[in-house]
Design a protein around this motif. Structure first.
Motif, PDB file in Angstrom:
ATOM      1  N   ILE A 108       0.838  -1.207   0.000  1.00 13.20           N
ATOM      2  CA  ILE A 108       0.000   0.000   0.000  1.00 13.20           C
ATOM      3  C   ILE A 108       0.870   1.253   0.000  1.00 13.20           C
ATOM      4  O   ILE A 108       0.611   2.229  -0.722  1.00 13.20           O
ATOM      5  N   SER A 109       1.937   1.245   0.790  1.00  7.78           N
ATOM      6  CA  SER A 109       2.849   2.383   0.836  1.00  7.78           C
ATOM      7  C   SER A 109       3.571   2.553  -0.494  1.00  7.78           C
ATOM      8  O   SER A 109       3.743   3.679  -0.984  1.00  7.78           O
ATOM      9  N   LEU A 110       3.994   1.445  -1.097  1.00  6.28           N
ATOM     10  CA  LEU A 110       4.714   1.493  -2.369  1.00  6.28           C
ATOM     11  C   LEU A 110       3.848   2.049  -3.488  1.00  6.28           C
ATOM     12  O   LEU A 110       4.301   2.881  -4.291  1.00  6.28           O
ATOM     13  N   THR A 111       2.606   1.638  -3.535  1.00  7.94           N
ATOM     14  CA  THR A 111       1.727   2.032  -4.638  1.00  7.94           C
ATOM     15  C   THR A 111       1.065   3.380  -4.398  1.00  7.94           C
ATOM     16  O   THR A 111       0.453   3.947  -5.319  1.00  7.94           O
ATOM     17  N   GLY A 112       1.158   3.911  -3.185  1.00  6.46           N
ATOM     18  CA  GLY A 112       0.558   5.209  -2.896  1.00  6.46           C
ATOM     19  C   GLY A 112      -0.946   5.174  -2.884  1.00  6.46           C
ATOM     20  O   GLY A 112      -1.597   6.207  -3.078  1.00  6.46           O
ATOM     21  N   THR A 113      -1.523   4.009  -2.660  1.00  2.00           N
ATOM     22  CA  THR A 113      -2.979   3.883  -2.615  1.00  2.00           C
ATOM     23  C   THR A 113      -3.441   3.906  -1.170  1.00  2.00           C
ATOM     24  O   THR A 113      -2.638   3.844  -0.239  1.00  2.00           O
ATOM     25  N   ASP A 114      -4.753   3.978  -0.977  1.00  2.00           N
ATOM     26  CA  ASP A 114      -5.289   4.054   0.378  1.00  2.00           C
ATOM     27  C   ASP A 114      -6.305   2.956   0.645  1.00  2.00           C
ATOM     28  O   ASP A 114      -7.246   3.136   1.422  1.00  2.00           O
ATOM     29  N   GLN A 115      -6.140   1.804  -0.016  1.00  2.00           N
ATOM     30  CA  GLN A 115      -7.071   0.709   0.217  1.00  2.00           C
ATOM     31  C   GLN A 115      -6.948   0.185   1.647  1.00  2.00           C
ATOM     32  O   GLN A 115      -5.896   0.316   2.288  1.00  2.00           O
ATOM     33  N   LYS A 116      -7.985  -0.428   2.086  1.00  2.00           N
ATOM     34  CA  LYS A 116      -7.929  -1.099   3.382  1.00  2.00           C
ATOM     35  C   LYS A 116      -7.624  -2.587   3.157  1.00  2.00           C
ATOM     36  O   LYS A 116      -7.664  -3.083   2.020  1.00  2.00           O
ATOM     37  N   VAL A 117      -7.319  -3.253   4.236  1.00  2.00           N
ATOM     38  CA  VAL A 117      -7.027  -4.683   4.178  1.00  2.00           C
ATOM     39  C   VAL A 117      -8.225  -5.448   4.720  1.00  2.00           C
ATOM     40  O   VAL A 117      -8.759  -5.111   5.792  1.00  2.00           O
ATOM     41  N   VAL A 118      -8.684  -6.439   3.986  1.00  2.00           N
ATOM     42  CA  VAL A 118      -9.793  -7.281   4.430  1.00  2.00           C
ATOM     43  C   VAL A 118      -9.257  -8.684   4.706  1.00  2.00           C
ATOM     44  O   VAL A 118      -8.316  -9.150   4.053  1.00  2.00           O
ATOM     45  N   TYR A 119      -9.875  -9.354   5.660  1.00  2.00           N
ATOM     46  CA  TYR A 119      -9.396 -10.668   6.090  1.00  2.00           C
ATOM     47  C   TYR A 119     -10.431 -11.739   5.770  1.00  2.00           C
ATOM     48  O   TYR A 119     -11.637 -11.541   5.975  1.00  2.00           O
ATOM     49  N   LYS A 120      -9.930 -12.848   5.274  1.00  2.00           N
ATOM     50  CA  LYS A 120     -10.780 -13.995   4.963  1.00  2.00           C
ATOM     51  C   LYS A 120     -10.195 -15.235   5.622  1.00  2.00           C
ATOM     52  O   LYS A 120      -9.029 -15.240   6.034  1.00  2.00           O
ATOM     53  N   PRO A 121     -11.005 -16.298   5.736  1.00  2.00           N
ATOM     54  CA  PRO A 121     -10.509 -17.510   6.420  1.00  2.00           C
ATOM     55  C   PRO A 121      -9.249 -18.063   5.767  1.00  2.00           C
ATOM     56  O   PRO A 121      -9.082 -18.026   4.546  1.00  2.00           O
ATOM     57  N   LEU A 122      -8.356 -18.586   6.591  1.00  2.00           N
ATOM     58  CA  LEU A 122      -7.108 -19.178   6.110  1.00  2.00           C
ATOM     59  C   LEU A 122      -7.394 -20.529   5.471  1.00  2.00           C
ATOM     60  O   LEU A 122      -8.071 -21.365   6.073  1.00  2.00           O
ATOM     61  N   PRO A 123      -6.906 -20.768   4.255  1.00  2.00           N
ATOM     62  CA  PRO A 123      -7.117 -22.072   3.617  1.00  2.00           C
ATOM     63  C   PRO A 123      -6.499 -23.201   4.435  1.00  2.00           C
ATOM     64  O   PRO A 123      -5.530 -23.009   5.170  1.00  2.00           O
ATOM     65  N   VAL A 124      -7.076 -24.382   4.298  1.00  2.00           N
ATOM     66  CA  VAL A 124      -6.564 -25.554   5.006  1.00  2.00           C
ATOM     67  C   VAL A 124      -5.143 -25.860   4.536  1.00  2.00           C
ATOM     68  O   VAL A 124      -4.827 -25.776   3.352  1.00  2.00           O
ATOM     69  N   ASN A 125      -4.281 -26.195   5.474  1.00  2.00           N
ATOM     70  CA  ASN A 125      -2.890 -26.588   5.209  1.00  2.00           C
ATOM     71  C   ASN A 125      -2.012 -25.449   4.704  1.00  2.00           C
ATOM     72  O   ASN A 125      -0.901 -25.696   4.223  1.00  2.00           O
ATOM     73  N   ASP A 126      -2.486 -24.220   4.791  1.00  2.00           N
ATOM     74  CA  ASP A 126      -1.631 -23.103   4.393  1.00  2.00           C
ATOM     75  C   ASP A 126      -0.544 -22.928   5.445  1.00  2.00           C
ATOM     76  O   ASP A 126      -0.849 -22.778   6.641  1.00  2.00           O
ATOM     77  N   PRO A 127       0.729 -22.962   5.069  1.00  2.00           N
ATOM     78  CA  PRO A 127       1.801 -22.901   6.076  1.00  2.00           C
ATOM     79  C   PRO A 127       1.844 -21.545   6.777  1.00  2.00           C
ATOM     80  O   PRO A 127       1.633 -20.512   6.162  1.00  2.00           O
ATOM     81  N   MET A 128       2.153 -21.581   8.061  1.00  2.00           N
ATOM     82  CA  MET A 128       2.247 -20.351   8.830  1.00  2.00           C
ATOM     83  C   MET A 128       3.620 -19.697   8.696  1.00  2.00           C
ATOM     84  O   MET A 128       3.786 -18.524   9.027  1.00  2.00           O
ATOM     85  N   ARG A 129       4.585 -20.467   8.219  1.00  2.00           N
ATOM     86  CA  ARG A 129       5.930 -19.906   8.116  1.00  2.00           C
ATOM     87  C   ARG A 129       6.656 -20.516   6.926  1.00  2.00           C
ATOM     88  O   ARG A 129       6.629 -21.728   6.725  1.00  2.00           O
ATOM     89  N   ARG A 130       7.312 -19.672   6.147  1.00  2.00           N
ATOM     90  CA  ARG A 130       8.180 -20.130   5.067  1.00  2.00           C
ATOM     91  C   ARG A 130       9.471 -19.325   5.141  1.00  2.00           C
ATOM     92  O   ARG A 130       9.495 -18.139   4.830  1.00  2.00           O
ATOM     93  N   GLN A 131      10.513 -19.993   5.565  1.00  2.00           N
ATOM     94  CA  GLN A 131      11.812 -19.337   5.676  1.00  2.00           C
ATOM     95  C   GLN A 131      12.897 -20.351   5.331  1.00  2.00           C
ATOM     96  O   GLN A 131      13.064 -21.335   6.040  1.00  2.00           O
ATOM     97  N   PRO A 132      13.633 -20.126   4.261  1.00  2.00           N
ATOM     98  CA  PRO A 132      14.662 -21.094   3.884  1.00  2.00           C
ATOM     99  C   PRO A 132      15.907 -20.988   4.754  1.00  2.00           C
ATOM    100  O   PRO A 132      16.305 -19.896   5.157  1.00  2.00           O
ATOM    101  N   ASP A 133      16.506 -22.127   5.025  1.00  2.00           N
ATOM    102  CA  ASP A 133      17.824 -22.169   5.644  1.00  2.00           C
ATOM    103  C   ASP A 133      18.840 -22.235   4.504  1.00  2.00           C
ATOM    104  O   ASP A 133      18.935 -23.244   3.810  1.00  2.00           O
ATOM    105  N   ILE A 134      19.570 -21.142   4.290  1.00  2.00           N
ATOM    106  CA  ILE A 134      20.471 -21.073   3.136  1.00  2.00           C
ATOM    107  C   ILE A 134      21.936 -21.272   3.545  1.00  2.00           C
ATOM    108  O   ILE A 134      22.848 -20.860   2.819  1.00  2.00           O
ATOM    109  N   SER A 135      22.155 -21.915   4.692  1.00  2.00           N
ATOM    110  CA  SER A 135      23.529 -22.108   5.150  1.00  2.00           C
ATOM    111  C   SER A 135      24.350 -22.922   4.157  1.00  2.00           C
ATOM    112  O   SER A 135      25.543 -22.642   3.953  1.00  2.00           O
TER     113      SER A 135
END
Length: 299
Positions: A108-135
């Motif tokens: 929203i900040s990047l695009t300079g727009t003023d939309q609001k954020v709406v929330y909908k139910p989380l899909p089943v099995n959608d991961p809560m975290r995605r972070q690669p270990d790049i060691s």
């Protein structure tokens, strides 16, 4: 995820058994110019909604995290892996996390727009975290992402905002009408081990999907009565030939099966395979079918 694990296992099997040079890269969330606007991923979805003046949609409460790797960094990492001699899986991605809620605010900040954020139910099995270990990538490839997210987002947004209006408002990225076929022109599928446990179940599924499988089996582990059971399930006759797909016919030094000569193996397999090498989909034992296809293409 299961498909990815399967392909990694297949790749490693060819590497360890056949000595094939292989590389396995595990790609994490990637972004950049020329992404498909309506491909369902969060970055083009947010930018598309912002450009159209729509509210940004978050599935869940926005606390789930993602990490975004700019495409130039990803390509550099893949290239370094290809040029290395490392055959085990390597994660290529950006380890810097951000919550989806924070990411929406950045867009929203990047695009300079003023939309609001709406929330909908989380899909089943959608991961809560995605972070690669790049060691591994750091140690083996001397690689880590260089492009900061703010810079990458600016480059990506510059590309999206110059899209023509018809693409911006297109609900589906691709129209598949031209690819639909009422009846496949080449709907025959060769199933090796067609009377086996997996092969027989595959045959039933293929017939019910409108295909015409050709079954071959040497009957060493499955009785011919399986063919009768398949025909009873699908309600029609199926094409079957008893064939020995001996490795000898594929140019290896495996022992010849009892009752077969090399000429018999070649003739029986060529009878079924000939004419389908370039257009036919192969099912069944991957190693056998690839060797057989290679043999007859060069015969």
């Amino acid at each position: 995820d299961e498909a990815k694990r399967f392909m990694e296992a297949m790749t490693m099997a060819y590497h360890t058994y056949h000595g094939l040079e292989t590389r396995i890269v595990r790609i994490f969330n990637t972004y950049g110019p020329r992404m498909r606007l309506n491909d369902g991923r969060v970055l083009p979805a947010f930018i598309g909604q912002a450009l159209r003046g729509e509210d940004l949609t978050i599935f869940g409460d926005g606390t789930q995290t993602r990490s975004f790797c700019y495409v130039d960094d990803l390509v550099e990492g893949i290239h370094r892996l290809l040029m290395s001699d490392h055959s085990e899986p390597v994660n290529i991605g950006n380890p810097h996390e951000i919550t989806i809620g924070q990411f929406a605010e950045e867009v929203i900040s990047l695009t300079g727009t003023d939309q609001k954020v709406v929330y909908k139910p989380l899909p089943v099995n959608d991961p809560m975290r995605r972070q690669p270990d790049i060691s591994k990538a750091k140690d083996i490839l001397d690689w880590e992402p260089k492009v900061m997210r703010a810079d990458g987002l600016e480059r990506t947004y510059a590309w999206f905002k110059n899209l023509p209006e018809d693409r911006l408002y297109r609900k589906e990225h691709r129209d598949f009408e031209d690819y639909k076929r009422n009846k496949p022109t080449m709907n025959q599928i060769l199933i090796t081990g067609g009377l086996g446990y997996i092969g027989s179940h595959t045959v039933v599924e293929l017939i019910q999907a409108g295909y015409d499988p050709i079954l071959i089996d040497n009957l060493s582990e499955s009785p011919i009565e399986v063919k009768d059971r398949i025909e009873k399930i699908v309600g029609r006759e199926i094409t079957f030939r008893q064939v020995e797909l001996c490795d000898r016919a594929a140019g290896t030094n495996a022992p010849m099966p009892a009752g077969y000569t090399e000429a018999t193996c070649v003739r029986d397999l060529k009878y079924i395979v000939d004419g389908f090498i370039n257009d036919m989909t192969y099912g069944g034992n991957i190693g056998t079918r690839l060797n057989a296809a290679s043999y007859f293409q060069n015969a």
